[in-house]
Design an enzyme around this catalytic site. Structure first.
Site, PDB file in Angstrom:
ATOM      1  CG  ASN A 214      23.823  41.506 -17.191  1.00 14.72           C
ATOM      2  OD1 ASN A 214      23.957  40.227 -17.089  1.00 14.72           O
ATOM      3  ND2 ASN A 214      23.053  42.028 -18.345  1.00 14.72           N
TER       4      ASN A 214
ATOM      5  CG  HIS B  45      23.254  42.578 -23.403  1.00 15.42           C
ATOM      6  ND1 HIS B  45      22.089  41.650 -22.967  1.00 15.42           N
ATOM      7  CD2 HIS B  45      22.888  42.973 -24.519  1.00 15.42           C
ATOM      8  CE1 HIS B  45      21.480  41.769 -24.252  1.00 15.42           C
ATOM      9  NE2 HIS B  45      21.819  42.458 -25.039  1.00 15.42           N
TER      10      HIS B  45
END
Ligand code: GAR
Length: 185
Positions: free
Chosen positions: A101, A103
């Site tokens: 991911n 962020h």
């Protein structure tokens, strides 16, 4: 060739940079772009790169429809690039250390539920922080708490607005995310 799937909910500027990068890679290939938003611009971007797309509802994802699709497409790595739903645990467990991911802040600051996109940059501005940045991390069952792979910082000046902070953060994301994925896989 490692088969990548990108999950995204919005514009997909990161997805675009990743598709661009892996057009010329001997290691990996973007085999699918999947979104929970049928009108997300990321789907248009995928079509321009002739990458197959898939859309699903939150309910379908929770019932295993997305996992089935990822298995059918023989996906090796899942890339979250602005994907805003919480991933079900069984989906995370199906890609152990193979789900990553990005962020838009320096975790552990400004992570957790509700901290995404513009909300993050507004919080950075409100706190008067002098720097912010990006975090690329593996995904585990705890929101924004998986192993950190890479971080990069940028300065925040008193003149910056949440919008200008977002632009600086996006520039870092576009510069680093594709190459960090390439080195991970
Ligand atoms: C990116 O800044 C990404 O870091 C953020 O959403 C944006 C998507 O932009 N992700 C999160 O906030 C996840 N918690 P994009 O659609 O232009 O790639």
């Amino acid at each position: 060739m490692i088969r990548l799937a990108i999950l995204a909910s919005g514009s997909g500027s990161n997805a675009e940079k990743i598709m661009e990068h892996f057009q010329n890679s001997s290691k990996g290939h973007v085999a699918l772009v999947a979104s929970n938003k049928p009108d997300a611009f990321v789907l248009e971007r995928a079509k321009n790169f002739q990458v197959p797309t898939f859309t699903f509802t939150k309910k379908e994802m929770e019932a295993g429809v997305l996992l089935d699709k990822l298995r059918e497409e023989k996906i090796d790595w899942v890339i979250l690039a602005g994907f805003l739903l919480k991933i079900p645990d069984d989906l995370i467990r199906a890609f152990p250390n193979r789900m990553v991911n990005i962020h838009p802040a320096l975790l552990p600051k400004y992570g957790g539920k509700g901290m995404y996109g513009a909300y993050v940059h507004e919080a950075v501005k409100a706190a008067g922080d002098k720097e912010t940045g990006i975090t690329i991390h593996l995904v585990n069952e705890h929101y924004d708490e998986g192993k950190i792979i890479f971080q990069a910082a940028t300065s925040v000046t008193p003149e910056d607005t949440p919008d200008s902070i977002a632009q600086k953060v996006h520039a870092l994301e576009h510069r680093y995310f594709p190459e960090v994925i390439e080195s991970l896989i």
